[in-house]
Design a protein around this motif. Structure first.
Motif, PDB file in Angstrom:
ATOM      1  N   THR A   7       0.726  -1.314  -0.101  1.00  0.00           N
ATOM      2  CA  THR A   7      -0.325  -0.099  -0.241  1.00  0.00           C
ATOM      3  C   THR A   7       0.964   1.349  -0.514  1.00  0.00           C
ATOM      4  O   THR A   7       1.975   1.167   0.276  1.00  0.00           O
ATOM      5  CB  THR A   7      -0.748   0.074   1.187  1.00  0.00           C
ATOM      6  OG1 THR A   7      -0.282   0.168   2.194  1.00  0.00           O
ATOM      7  CG2 THR A   7      -1.934  -0.826   1.368  1.00  0.00           C
ATOM      8  N   LEU A  15       0.397   3.492   2.155  1.00  0.00           N
ATOM      9  CA  LEU A  15       1.282   3.300   3.120  1.00  0.00           C
ATOM     10  C   LEU A  15       2.381   2.697   3.979  1.00  0.00           C
ATOM     11  O   LEU A  15       3.340   3.711   4.563  1.00  0.00           O
ATOM     12  CB  LEU A  15      -0.283   3.191   4.450  1.00  0.00           C
ATOM     13  CG  LEU A  15       0.353   3.237   5.457  1.00  0.00           C
ATOM     14  CD1 LEU A  15       0.825   5.218   6.582  1.00  0.00           C
ATOM     15  CD2 LEU A  15      -0.793   2.965   6.994  1.00  0.00           C
ATOM     16  N   GLU A  16       2.419   2.036   3.250  1.00  0.00           N
ATOM     17  CA  GLU A  16       4.210   0.948   3.484  1.00  0.00           C
ATOM     18  C   GLU A  16       4.753   1.492   2.832  1.00  0.00           C
ATOM     19  O   GLU A  16       5.922   2.095   2.779  1.00  0.00           O
ATOM     20  CB  GLU A  16       3.216  -0.025   3.359  1.00  0.00           C
ATOM     21  CG  GLU A  16       2.627  -0.744   3.831  1.00  0.00           C
ATOM     22  CD  GLU A  16       2.175  -2.781   3.179  1.00  0.00           C
ATOM     23  OE1 GLU A  16       2.841  -3.286   3.741  1.00  0.00           O
ATOM     24  OE2 GLU A  16       1.671  -2.410   2.357  1.00  0.00           O
ATOM     25  N   THR A  30       7.629  -5.545  10.811  1.00  0.00           N
ATOM     26  CA  THR A  30       6.368  -4.866  10.090  1.00  0.00           C
ATOM     27  C   THR A  30       6.311  -4.843   8.251  1.00  0.00           C
ATOM     28  O   THR A  30       4.624  -5.670   8.466  1.00  0.00           O
ATOM     29  CB  THR A  30       6.353  -3.685   9.969  1.00  0.00           C
ATOM     30  OG1 THR A  30       7.341  -3.310  10.684  1.00  0.00           O
ATOM     31  CG2 THR A  30       5.574  -2.221   9.209  1.00  0.00           C
ATOM     32  N   THR A  51       1.807  -7.055   7.865  1.00  0.00           N
ATOM     33  CA  THR A  51       1.299  -6.198   6.824  1.00  0.00           C
ATOM     34  C   THR A  51       0.557  -7.407   5.570  1.00  0.00           C
ATOM     35  O   THR A  51       0.396  -7.441   5.236  1.00  0.00           O
ATOM     36  CB  THR A  51       1.742  -5.355   6.062  1.00  0.00           C
ATOM     37  OG1 THR A  51       3.314  -5.329   5.870  1.00  0.00           O
ATOM     38  CG2 THR A  51       1.671  -3.482   7.119  1.00  0.00           C
ATOM     39  N   PRO A  80      -3.897  -4.390   5.671  1.00  0.00           N
ATOM     40  CA  PRO A  80      -3.014  -3.219   6.012  1.00  0.00           C
ATOM     41  C   PRO A  80      -3.855  -1.722   5.633  1.00  0.00           C
ATOM     42  O   PRO A  80      -3.839  -1.293   5.831  1.00  0.00           O
ATOM     43  CB  PRO A  80      -2.606  -3.126   4.921  1.00  0.00           C
ATOM     44  CG  PRO A  80      -2.683  -3.993   3.663  1.00  0.00           C
ATOM     45  CD  PRO A  80      -3.580  -5.101   4.792  1.00  0.00           C
ATOM     46  N   GLU A  81      -5.138  -2.324   5.035  1.00  0.00           N
ATOM     47  CA  GLU A  81      -6.309  -1.281   5.282  1.00  0.00           C
ATOM     48  C   GLU A  81      -7.568  -0.958   6.797  1.00  0.00           C
ATOM     49  O   GLU A  81      -7.952   0.262   6.489  1.00  0.00           O
ATOM     50  CB  GLU A  81      -7.063  -1.218   4.097  1.00  0.00           C
ATOM     51  CG  GLU A  81      -6.569  -1.325   2.479  1.00  0.00           C
ATOM     52  CD  GLU A  81      -6.094   0.154   2.068  1.00  0.00           C
ATOM     53  OE1 GLU A  81      -6.686   0.634   2.361  1.00  0.00           O
ATOM     54  OE2 GLU A  81      -5.287  -0.411   1.147  1.00  0.00           O
ATOM     55  N   GLN A  82      -7.487  -1.717   6.910  1.00  0.00           N
ATOM     56  CA  GLN A  82      -7.680  -2.056   8.765  1.00  0.00           C
ATOM     57  C   GLN A  82      -7.101  -0.181   9.308  1.00  0.00           C
ATOM     58  O   GLN A  82      -6.200  -0.717   8.941  1.00  0.00           O
ATOM     59  CB  GLN A  82      -7.863  -3.167   9.136  1.00  0.00           C
ATOM     60  CG  GLN A  82      -9.079  -4.063   8.940  1.00  0.00           C
ATOM     61  CD  GLN A  82      -9.919  -3.736   9.540  1.00  0.00           C
ATOM     62  OE1 GLN A  82     -10.493  -3.360  10.324  1.00  0.00           O
ATOM     63  NE2 GLN A  82     -11.103  -4.226   8.119  1.00  0.00           N
ATOM     64  N   ALA A  83      -8.190   0.144  10.060  1.00  0.00           N
ATOM     65  CA  ALA A  83      -7.392   0.954  10.647  1.00  0.00           C
ATOM     66  C   ALA A  83      -6.609   0.892  12.150  1.00  0.00           C
ATOM     67  O   ALA A  83      -5.485   1.939  12.018  1.00  0.00           O
ATOM     68  CB  ALA A  83      -8.450   1.713  11.240  1.00  0.00           C
ATOM     69  N   GLN A 111      -2.774   0.412  10.195  1.00  0.00           N
ATOM     70  CA  GLN A 111      -2.441   1.524   9.949  1.00  0.00           C
ATOM     71  C   GLN A 111      -1.675   2.182  11.403  1.00  0.00           C
ATOM     72  O   GLN A 111      -0.487   2.846  10.961  1.00  0.00           O
ATOM     73  CB  GLN A 111      -3.090   2.718   9.234  1.00  0.00           C
ATOM     74  CG  GLN A 111      -3.851   1.962   7.387  1.00  0.00           C
ATOM     75  CD  GLN A 111      -5.098   3.076   7.350  1.00  0.00           C
ATOM     76  OE1 GLN A 111      -5.820   3.227   7.504  1.00  0.00           O
ATOM     77  NE2 GLN A 111      -4.851   2.102   5.478  1.00  0.00           N
ATOM     78  N   VAL A 158       1.527   0.952  11.817  1.00  0.00           N
ATOM     79  CA  VAL A 158       2.229   1.233  10.690  1.00  0.00           C
ATOM     80  C   VAL A 158       2.799   2.263  11.301  1.00  0.00           C
ATOM     81  O   VAL A 158       4.266   2.815  10.857  1.00  0.00           O
ATOM     82  CB  VAL A 158       2.011   1.574   9.937  1.00  0.00           C
ATOM     83  CG1 VAL A 158       3.095   1.673   8.060  1.00  0.00           C
ATOM     84  CG2 VAL A 158       1.605  -0.600   9.085  1.00  0.00           C
ATOM     85  N   VAL A 159       2.107   3.858  11.147  1.00  0.00           N
ATOM     86  CA  VAL A 159       1.971   4.930  11.144  1.00  0.00           C
ATOM     87  C   VAL A 159       3.453   5.118  12.267  1.00  0.00           C
ATOM     88  O   VAL A 159       4.104   5.256  12.971  1.00  0.00           O
ATOM     89  CB  VAL A 159       1.250   5.894  11.109  1.00  0.00           C
ATOM     90  CG1 VAL A 159       1.494   6.892  11.982  1.00  0.00           C
ATOM     91  CG2 VAL A 159       0.336   5.720  10.152  1.00  0.00           C
TER      92      VAL A 159
END
Length: 411
Positions: free
Chosen positions: A20, A22-23, A73, A77, A82-85, A88, A91-92
């Motif tokens: 994603t 985000l990754e 990490t 994922t 990985p689309e689950q809040a 995410q 990861v952040v």
């Protein structure tokens, strides 16, 4: 699979296998961190003897701590959506801790040891607990609980090393890191619960392959950054321009040797493996070695561009020649994982570099880097010649050959 509120965190068969955005954003923190690792390695250019060994060991330890966080990490994922809040947020949060690690890393074994250790432990302890709570009674929650328990077990060593005298920091942190890596290798065993069968985990093979390939590109990109910054910041001369060109050529050859064709077929190999978790675990260790080899080689570029025809320094060969040798050894391991055999060209290239090393002690850094580039080019040409006019090989991974019908997968 037991249904429940936590089941929504698991990757579904329809989930995209690609990494994603985000990754990719997360990887930016590790771009900074890898640059700091290279800086620490570069500071060893004038060291010899025990000072060189100790300095290399300290920097290697910091790199291995970073790699453990990044690779965990990538597995998270690959196993969870990985689309689950919640994922995410994990990861952040890990990205923020990664930035702290990057900022403290240049002096992470010295006066910034405590913030480095705290950032590392915050990821290793808190992150799995957050995932375990989010799974809400799902059977898979035992895996992150295992991770957290082992991280708590090694935490006293990390904190004692950070708070204690400098002379005990390296052995204490080495022991702590050994515990963390050993726990992973054993599946984080706990009394009464046993170990997690990592080899039988369900993973998104395409996603894990993507993440490893992207990290290789990040490491290669960091080496290109080093080449550009060192050449751009130094006084221009024809000698430095030649060293710049040879360094770039070497990086391009490393890229070619990785991706053709073993690295390119990593996704296919994970899909074809009967037990992709087993192959994924082996591949993760191989990519650790490849990334390290690229970073070490990049430090060699910096040394050669700065002083292409300076006096030979034996310590420089650790980076100029040692890095490519480690790359070829790791690439042979990857070749075996993908095809079940080792290309003769890789073996020949490794032996030639090792045979040339004693003679290179008496030549300038530019000569050493040029020899490396020529050997890598010959390896690439032999690979291309062997494949010419033949059907493209398909992967035949010997790791994890058991089929899903022979073994039950652990969720």
């Amino acid at each position: 699979m037991t249904a429940g509120p936590g089941a929504r965190l698991l990757r579904s068969p329809t989930s995209s296998g690609r990494a994603t955005f985000l990754e990719l954003f997360f990887d930016l923190a590790f771009v900074v961190a890898l640059t700091r690792v290279s800086q620490r390695f570069a500071e060893l250019s004038d060291d010899t003897g025990w000072a060189l060994v100790a300095g290399f060991g300290r920097t290697l330890l910091l790199f291995l701590a970073l790699w453990l966080i990044w690779s965990h990490t990538a597995w998270i994922t690959s196993r969870y959506e990985p689309e689950q809040a919640v994922i995410q947020a994990v990861v952040v949060g890990t990205m923020f801790a990664g930035l702290v690690l990057a900022v403290t890393l240049p002096r992470g074994m010295e006066e910034r040891a405590l913030p480095f250790a705290v950032a590392y432990l915050s990821v290793m302890v808190v992150r799995p607990l957050v995932v375990a709570v989010a799974l809400r009674g799902h059977p898979r929650r035992l895996v992150p609980f295992r991770l957290a328990a082992w991280a708590v077990a090694s935490a006293p060593l990390w904190l004692a090393g950070a708070l204690g005298p400098d002379r005990i920091r390296l052995p204490l942190w080495a022991a702590a890191l050994a515990v963390d890596y050993l726990a992973w290798a054993l599946g984080w065993p706990l009394p009464w619960l046993g170990a997690s069968a990592v080899n039988r985990w369900r993973i998104a093979g395409m996603h894990l392959a993507d993440r490893h390939q992207q990290m290789i590109l990040i490491a290669l990109g960091e080496s290109i950054l080093v080449i550009g910054m060192v050449f751009g910041g130094a006084d221009y001369s024809a000698e430095r321009a030649a060293a710049f060109a040879v360094a770039f050529t070497t990086s391009a050859l490393l890229w070619r040797l990785y991706f053709y064709r073993a690295g390119l077929l990593l996704t296919e190999a994970l899909d074809r493996a009967g037990m992709p978790g087993k192959l994924g675990t082996a591949s993760e260790r191989t990519h650790l070695l490849i990334v390290l080899s690229v970073l070490v080689t990049g430090v060699g570029y910096e040394m050669v561009i700065d002083h292409p025809y300076g006096p030979p320094r034996p310590s420089w060969l650790l980076f100029v020649v040692g890095g490519p040798v480690l790359f070829l050894l790791a690439r042979m391991r990857l070749e075996y994982e993908i095809f079940g055999r080792v290309a003769r060209s890789l073996l020949i290239g490794t032996v030639v570099l090792l045979l040339f090393t004693p003679a290179l002690f008496h030549w300038t850094p530019m000569v050493a880097l040029s020899v490396v580039a020529v050997v890598l080019a010959v390896v690439a040409l032999l690979d291309a010649r062997r494949s010419r006019r033949r059907p493209l090989e398909v992967s035949a991974p010997p790791v994890g050959r058991e089929t899903s019908g022979d073994r039950d997968f652990e969720a």
